[in-house]
Design a protein around this motif. Structure first.
Motif, PDB file in Angstrom:
ATOM      1  N   UNK A 294     -13.796   6.289   8.743  1.00 18.93           N
ATOM      2  CA  UNK A 294     -13.646   5.023   9.447  1.00 18.93           C
ATOM      3  C   UNK A 294     -13.131   3.975   8.480  1.00 18.93           C
ATOM      4  N   UNK A 295     -12.186   3.174   8.917  1.00 18.96           N
ATOM      5  CA  UNK A 295     -11.572   2.191   8.037  1.00 18.96           C
ATOM      6  C   UNK A 295     -12.443   0.967   7.848  1.00 18.96           C
TER       7      UNK A 295
ATOM      8  N   UNK B 168      -6.837   1.937  11.998  1.00 13.64           N
ATOM      9  CA  UNK B 168      -7.672   1.415  10.917  1.00 13.64           C
ATOM     10  C   UNK B 168      -7.370   2.179   9.633  1.00 13.64           C
ATOM     11  N   UNK B 169      -7.693   1.551   8.532  1.00 13.98           N
ATOM     12  CA  UNK B 169      -7.446   2.127   7.209  1.00 13.98           C
ATOM     13  C   UNK B 169      -8.642   1.838   6.328  1.00 13.98           C
ATOM     14  N   UNK B 170      -8.901   2.758   5.403  1.00 14.97           N
ATOM     15  CA  UNK B 170      -9.932   2.495   4.403  1.00 14.97           C
ATOM     16  C   UNK B 170      -9.223   2.122   3.107  1.00 14.97           C
ATOM     17  N   UNK B 171      -9.353   0.844   2.755  1.00 19.27           N
ATOM     18  CA  UNK B 171      -8.611   0.303   1.617  1.00 19.27           C
ATOM     19  C   UNK B 171      -9.547  -0.062   0.478  1.00 19.27           C
ATOM     20  N   UNK B 172      -9.040   0.088  -0.728  1.00 15.75           N
ATOM     21  CA  UNK B 172      -9.771  -0.378  -1.905  1.00 15.75           C
ATOM     22  C   UNK B 172      -9.538  -1.877  -2.082  1.00 15.75           C
TER      23      UNK B 172
ATOM     24  N   UNK C 289      -5.083  -0.323  -2.014  1.00 10.46           N
ATOM     25  CA  UNK C 289      -4.660   1.082  -1.968  1.00 10.46           C
ATOM     26  C   UNK C 289      -5.494   1.823  -0.925  1.00 10.46           C
ATOM     27  N   UNK C 290      -4.938   2.885  -0.365  1.00  7.36           N
ATOM     28  CA  UNK C 290      -5.731   3.742   0.501  1.00  7.36           C
ATOM     29  C   UNK C 290      -6.804   4.426  -0.351  1.00  7.36           C
ATOM     30  N   UNK C 291      -8.039   4.333   0.099  1.00 12.68           N
ATOM     31  CA  UNK C 291      -9.119   4.987  -0.649  1.00 12.68           C
ATOM     32  C   UNK C 291      -8.917   6.492  -0.609  1.00 12.68           C
TER      33      UNK C 291
ATOM     34  N   UNK D 196       0.852  -1.185   0.000  1.00 10.61           N
ATOM     35  CA  UNK D 196       0.000   0.000   0.000  1.00 10.61           C
ATOM     36  C   UNK D 196       0.886   1.233   0.000  1.00 10.61           C
ATOM     37  N   UNK D 197       0.643   2.125  -0.952  1.00  8.07           N
ATOM     38  CA  UNK D 197       1.402   3.378  -1.009  1.00  8.07           C
ATOM     39  C   UNK D 197       0.921   4.289   0.116  1.00  8.07           C
TER      40      UNK D 197
END
Ligand SMILES: [Cu+2]
Length: 436
Positions: A186-187, A161-165, A169-171, A45-46
């Motif tokens: 919110x992730x 937490x992270x919101x990922x596609x 990738x980070x959304x 993830x970038x």
């Protein structure tokens, strides 16, 4: 949050190795990094990080020292670093627009970081923070007691937490207005990151330093496989250690736990939900520590915080307003407000004489919880019965609730007071106080 995300995220990832101070000045270089958030084999993830990694290196200080840290900006946007929870010299607090100018790409800024209080802190970007912290610009900052408690392992545990596609990738949409008007970004993916891989042994005594580094999520936490006590909140020791029940950490809050390992399998950090607990991370257990003799968990040595003057406290009220479903939706650009004012005002909320005690009533007139953070000071939460409660730098005020805090404003300068749900801060929920 999706169950699958938690299940595949259940293996703990190690933080970058902690830092040994070798030189007089330490360079903290903010730069793009690729991080392994997804399980083995998943794409990188970038993100953004410090010194090649996110989270950045664990900075370990002794109590009462000053360290020179140079922020070197190798990002393509401006940045600045805030040393969260440290009672810092104002010029070093890292707040663009209040205590310093932003550090442009290619430039640097020299911080002299003071550590008057032992405990668990962290550092993070304080420019475009709803984006830069979400992308990974933070790290743990530990100030060690002169005489640390007797433990076998001192382990930092960052909860994020992270919101990922779908592709890891980070959304995008760090300033999404719908998020900002609700609970923030919110992730869909969360994890506890341990400062060591383990294993630990049955019977080991651990110090766990939990830090919620998420931009917006309030984490309820359960820890299985240990038996222990809470010994500090937001870096500040409790006068009497407290039983570990269900724990709640608002963004930026910290908690120190001293505990003995009871499981012979693993220590689980869990996110309780109505559908059962989700595993955020685990630390393996292997072997038995037969040498340690059982001993009570004692209070950590207190930090030197000025005692509040209860009889002469000046009263200040801070009303949180705005957001979705509120009685008064803020208009146009800003979503949230304090006392009718969105965004950083020209004049301070209040100007205190140095040493003055203030009782601030935090009134949450919104439909969402807010974690309110005061820079440069710690304050006492006041219990419903009026008793002087815990010392904190970030207090969680539930929707519709109010919370009084008592603070001795003894650190001169201009200090930010804001919601640490970074999406709320970005959309107006901030003010400042002055100490002269
Ligand atoms: Cu908020």
């Amino acid at each position: 949050m999706h169950r699958r995300s938690f299940l595949i995220s259940a293996t703990g990832a190690a933080l970058a190795p902690q830092l040994a101070w070798a030189t007089q000045r330490f360079d903290l270089t903010a730069q793009p990094v690729n991080a392994s958030l997804l399980p083995d084999g998943g794409p990188l993830t970038a993100m953004l990080g410090f010194n090649g990694a996110t989270p950045g290196p664990e900075l370990r200080f002794r109590q009462g020292e000053v360290r020179n840290i140079r922020l070197v900006n190798h990002l393509d946007q401006a940045s600045a670093v805030h040393w969260h929870g440290l009672r810092q010299d104002n010029a070093m607090d890292g707040v663009p627009g209040l205590t310093q100018d932003v550090v442009p790409p290619g430039d640097s800024f020299d911080y002299a970081v003071r550590t008057p209080d032992a405990g668990t802190y962290w550092y993070h970007s304080h420019n475009r923070s709803s984006e830069q912290v979400a992308k990974g610009l933070f790290g743990p900052l530990i100030v060690v007691e002169d005489t640390p408690p007797d433990v076998d392992h001192d382990i930092t545990v960052l909860i994020d937490d992270w919101r990922l596609t779908d592709t890891g990738a980070l959304a995008e949409g760090f300033d999404d207005r719908h998020d900002q008007a609700h609970g923030g970004r919110l992730g869909n993916f969360a994890r506890a990151l341990f400062g060591m891989d383990g294993p630990v042994r049955v019977g080991d005594r651990l110090r766990l330093r939990l830090i919620n580094v998420a931009t917006d999520r309030i984490f309820p936490i359960e820890i299985a496989g240990i038996d222990g006590m809470i010994v500090a909140l937001d870096g500040m020791p409790l006068a009497t250690p407290r039983a570990v029940g269900e724990l709640v950490l608002a963004p930026a809050q910290r908690m120190d736990i001293i505990a003995d390992v009871t499981s012979d399998q693993q220590i689980d950090v869990l996110f309780p939900t109505r559908d059962g607990p989700f595993a955020l991370g685990a630390l393996p257990v292997n072997g038995v520590n037969a040498d340690r003799t059982p001993a009570p968990i004692r209070a950590l040595p207190a930090n030197q915080i000025a005692a509040p003057d209860l009889t002469h406290a000046v009263a200040v009220t801070l009303v949180m307003q705005g957001g979705a479903m509120s009685r008064q939706m803020m208009s146009q650009s800003d979503i949230w407000a304090f006392n009718g004012q969105s965004g950083l005002p020209d004049a301070p909320l209040h100007s205190f004489e140095r040493g003055q005690t203030a009782r601030i009533t935090l009134v949450n007139d919104t439909r969402f919880a807010h974690g309110i953070h005061l820079h440069g000071h710690h304050f006492h939460e006041i219990a419903a019965n009026g008793a002087l409660g815990d010392l904190r730098d970030t207090t969680l005020v539930d929707a519709g609730a109010s919370q009084d805090i008592l603070c001795v404003f003894d650190n001169p300068g201009k200090w930010l007071l804001h919601c640490h749900m970074l999406g709320h801060q970005a959309s107006g929920m901030k003010t400042w106080v002055e100490v002269t």
